[in-house]
Design a protein around this motif. Structure first.
Motif, PDB file in Angstrom:
ATOM      1  N   LEU A  38      -4.389  -2.148   2.727  1.00  0.00           N
ATOM      2  CA  LEU A  38      -4.594  -2.794   1.435  1.00  0.00           C
ATOM      3  C   LEU A  38      -6.048  -2.700   0.991  1.00  0.00           C
ATOM      4  CD1 LEU A  38      -2.381  -6.002   1.740  1.00  0.00           C
ATOM      5  CD2 LEU A  38      -1.810  -3.823   0.667  1.00  0.00           C
ATOM      6  N   HIS A  41      -6.487   0.728  -0.418  1.00  0.00           N
ATOM      7  CA  HIS A  41      -5.875   0.826  -1.753  1.00  0.00           C
ATOM      8  C   HIS A  41      -6.803   0.190  -2.792  1.00  0.00           C
ATOM      9  CE1 HIS A  41      -1.635   0.552   0.322  1.00  0.00           C
ATOM     10  NE2 HIS A  41      -2.251   1.687   0.598  1.00  0.00           N
ATOM     11  N   GLN A  42      -7.267  -0.999  -2.462  1.00  0.00           N
ATOM     12  CA  GLN A  42      -8.144  -1.726  -3.380  1.00  0.00           C
ATOM     13  C   GLN A  42      -9.389  -0.927  -3.684  1.00  0.00           C
ATOM     14  OE1 GLN A  42     -11.635  -4.086  -4.422  1.00  0.00           O
ATOM     15  NE2 GLN A  42     -11.323  -3.161  -2.423  1.00  0.00           N
ATOM     16  N   HIS A  78      -4.955  -3.812 -10.917  1.00  0.00           N
ATOM     17  CA  HIS A  78      -4.368  -3.644  -9.586  1.00  0.00           C
ATOM     18  C   HIS A  78      -5.387  -3.956  -8.496  1.00  0.00           C
ATOM     19  CE1 HIS A  78      -0.594  -2.359 -11.142  1.00  0.00           C
ATOM     20  NE2 HIS A  78      -1.092  -1.302 -11.746  1.00  0.00           N
ATOM     21  N   TRP A  82      -4.782  -6.683  -5.452  1.00  0.00           N
ATOM     22  CA  TRP A  82      -4.968  -6.368  -4.030  1.00  0.00           C
ATOM     23  C   TRP A  82      -5.989  -7.298  -3.400  1.00  0.00           C
ATOM     24  CZ3 TRP A  82      -1.661  -3.198  -6.071  1.00  0.00           C
ATOM     25  CH2 TRP A  82      -0.890  -2.381  -5.257  1.00  0.00           C
ATOM     26  N   ARG A  85      -4.281 -10.484  -2.619  1.00  0.00           N
ATOM     27  CA  ARG A  85      -3.349 -10.368  -1.506  1.00  0.00           C
ATOM     28  C   ARG A  85      -4.069 -10.362  -0.162  1.00  0.00           C
ATOM     29  NH1 ARG A  85       0.657 -11.824   1.415  1.00  0.00           N
ATOM     30  NH2 ARG A  85       1.733 -10.159   2.568  1.00  0.00           N
ATOM     31  N   SER A 151       3.189  -7.717  -0.405  1.00  0.00           N
ATOM     32  CA  SER A 151       2.516  -6.416  -0.499  1.00  0.00           C
ATOM     33  C   SER A 151       3.467  -5.357  -1.029  1.00  0.00           C
ATOM     34  CB  SER A 151       1.988  -5.974   0.872  1.00  0.00           C
ATOM     35  OG  SER A 151       1.117  -6.924   1.415  1.00  0.00           O
ATOM     36  N   LEU A 154       3.626  -5.662  -4.763  1.00  0.00           N
ATOM     37  CA  LEU A 154       2.440  -5.128  -5.419  1.00  0.00           C
ATOM     38  C   LEU A 154       2.494  -3.603  -5.503  1.00  0.00           C
ATOM     39  CD1 LEU A 154      -0.554  -7.200  -3.983  1.00  0.00           C
ATOM     40  CD2 LEU A 154       0.583  -7.470  -6.184  1.00  0.00           C
ATOM     41  N   CYS A 155       2.863  -2.975  -4.377  1.00  0.00           N
ATOM     42  CA  CYS A 155       2.918  -1.514  -4.358  1.00  0.00           C
ATOM     43  C   CYS A 155       3.979  -0.994  -5.322  1.00  0.00           C
ATOM     44  CB  CYS A 155       3.213  -1.015  -2.940  1.00  0.00           C
ATOM     45  SG  CYS A 155       1.866  -1.266  -1.772  1.00  0.00           S
ATOM     46  N   ASP A 203      -5.185   5.979   2.821  1.00  0.00           N
ATOM     47  CA  ASP A 203      -4.893   4.674   3.418  1.00  0.00           C
ATOM     48  C   ASP A 203      -5.353   4.553   4.865  1.00  0.00           C
ATOM     49  OD1 ASP A 203      -3.065   6.262   4.726  1.00  0.00           O
ATOM     50  OD2 ASP A 203      -1.285   5.202   4.015  1.00  0.00           O
TER      51      ASP A 203
END
Length: 476
Positions: A38, A41-42, A78, A82, A85, A151, A154-155, A203
């Motif tokens: 995560l 991703h962020q 987004h 993230w 989260r 999660s 969110l994805c 990732d």
């Protein structure tokens, strides 16, 4: 794992319909593994946001300015989700503003430093967005959809917009990047692929290696270019030959022609994203919510420009032939003021749009004009500006500390700005041609009506208008 013979009551979907019982029972990511992904991703959303914003002002192609505005908005939103989260997962959201891997930092630096539009599009839509999409899809496929449902959700939602970005980018690559350009960029694309591999994928789920590659475009840090650029459809960007505000507030002018002028005013708002991008890029150290709000406002202003574009198209008008859209406002603010001063001017102008003579007046004119599209866009434009006033209060006014001083400071900063239309003419940059009569005549021809003489002959130049020049260029 033996689930034989197990069935929910009345054979209803198990686990609230999230997934099958087999999927809910499998082992997915641990908290540590999940958080690590995560965070990456962020970071990717954050860096993409910075690239879209950082390259928007100097990107000449109008459609790309608009798309970069939207994609930056998506990425900011987004990234915020993230960050929230990560803070829910037994781990304070620390280190989110720092690169999770040297190779990943290097990867995004290279894209930001791309020397032209073709390379930028290849980096963004040929590599970065697809890598992010792959990472999000891998998370969906690998995590336990029950235990990590927040999660997963969110994805899943993010993929809707990332897929939209990817589809748009794919069209850009086909239409704007030639095979020869792609061949020339092959060594650089190889570097981007190596950097992602050295990072273990975006990732971090794959095997990683030390970042051993040499820089290609990013040997020097990328420098933000604050001077706006426009494509060939904007051949006279210094043209200040039509004073839209003077025409709009003239009680002798009919509402029908005023709504045509408002389409120009909306399209002219191209310069607001060009200016706001400079504030966002050059203002460091704010909470991420600041960048979310400011990017939302930037995207709204891009929407307003496209509303004007659609208004012209809907009316059968080729704005590229009949309208000169200038960039003198964004040029002046970006080159003459500091970031906080630009924000002060933006807030000061927005405050002037709130009284009955501002956005409400434009909406009322649109209603009287009988043009339902104009009425609709002015209705939404007014609502957006109310939101923008709130954003200004939340961030700019709080930084100044006093509402009255915030307005006064904005007034003083606006007074410092020199939009020197005489100099533009004297230096041969423009003749300030009055394009209104040709536009109005074409509009009347399309409608099958005769031009009204006083409207056709109306001289609304910046030179002849008696309005205070400080209000010239207020983009709204």
């Amino acid at each position: 794992m033996n689930l034989a013979g197990y069935s929910p009551f009345a054979d209803l979907p198990p686990v609230a319909g999230i997934c099958t019982m087999d999927e809910a029972a499998r082992i997915g990511f641990s908290i540590e593994e999940c958080v690590g992904r995560l965070k990456r991703h962020q970071w990717a959303f954050r860096r993409l946001h910075g690239i879209f914003i950082g390259r928007l002002t100097a990107e000449p192609i109008y459609e790309l300015k608009m798309a970069f505005s939207l994609h930056a908005h998506y990425c900011a939103e987004h990234a915020a989700a993230w960050r929230k989260r990560v803070g829910e997962m037994r781990e304070p959201p620390l280190g989110l503003d720092q690169s999770p891997a040297k190779a990943l930092e290097f990867f995004f630096d290279e894209i930001l430093a791309a020397p032209d539009t073709a390379a930028l599009l290849v980096g963004l839509y040929g590599h970065a967005v697809p890598a992010l999409r792959k990472a999000l899809q891998h998370h969906l496929d690998s995590t336990n959809r029950l235990v990590d449902h927040p999660s997963f959700r969110l994805c899943r939602f993010a993929l809707v917009e990332v897929d939209e970005m990817a589809a748009y980018g794919a069209q850009c690559l086909v239409r704007l990047v030639s095979s020869a350009q792609r061949s020339e960029l092959a060594p650089w694309e190889g570097l981007l692929e190596r950097l992602l591999a050295q990072a273990g994928g975006l990732d971090g789920g794959g095997p990683s290696a030390d970042c051993s590659s040499e820089r290609y475009f990013s040997t020097q840090p990328a420098v933000f270019i604050g001077t706006p650029r426009r494509d060939e459809r904007f051949p006279d960007p210094y043209n200040m030959g039509v004073h839209a505000e003077a025409f709009l507030y003239d009680p002798k002018m009919p509402a029908e022609s005023k709504t045509l002028m408002m389409y120009y005013k909306r399209l002219r708002e191209i310069d607001v994203p060009e200016m706001m991008a400079s504030i966002i890029v050059q203002t460091a150290g704010k909470p991420w919510e600041y960048y979310v709000d400011m990017t939302r406002q930037l995207w709204d202003e891009a929407r307003h420009a496209m509303m004007g574009e659609v208004g012209f198209v809907r009316a059968g008008i080729d704005w590229r032939r009949h309208v000169c859209v200038n960039f003198t406002w964004s040029l002046a603010l970006n080159t003459q003021l500091a970031p906080l001063e630009r924000h002060a001017v933006l807030f000061f102008i927005e405050q002037g749009l709130m009284p009955k003579t501002g956005k409400r007046f434009e909406w009322e004119v649109a209603l009287v004009s009988g043009d339902p599209y104009s009425a609709m866009i002015q209705d939404y434009d007014w609502a957006d500006e109310v939101l923008h006033a709130r954003i200004g209060r939340d961030w700019y006014v709080k930084e100044i500390g006093d509402p009255k001083e915030a307005v006064s400071y904005g007034d003083r900063c606006w007074s410092k700005v020199l939009i020197d239309w005489k100099s533009y003419r004297d230096r041969g940059l423009t003749q300030h041609a009055n394009w209104w009569p040709a536009l109005y005549s074409e509009w009347c021809r399309r409608r099958g009506c005769e031009p009204v003489p006083n409207v056709l002959a109306y001289a609304t130049t910046y030179e002849t208008a008696r309005a205070d020049l400080r209000e010239v260029g207020a983009s709204g």
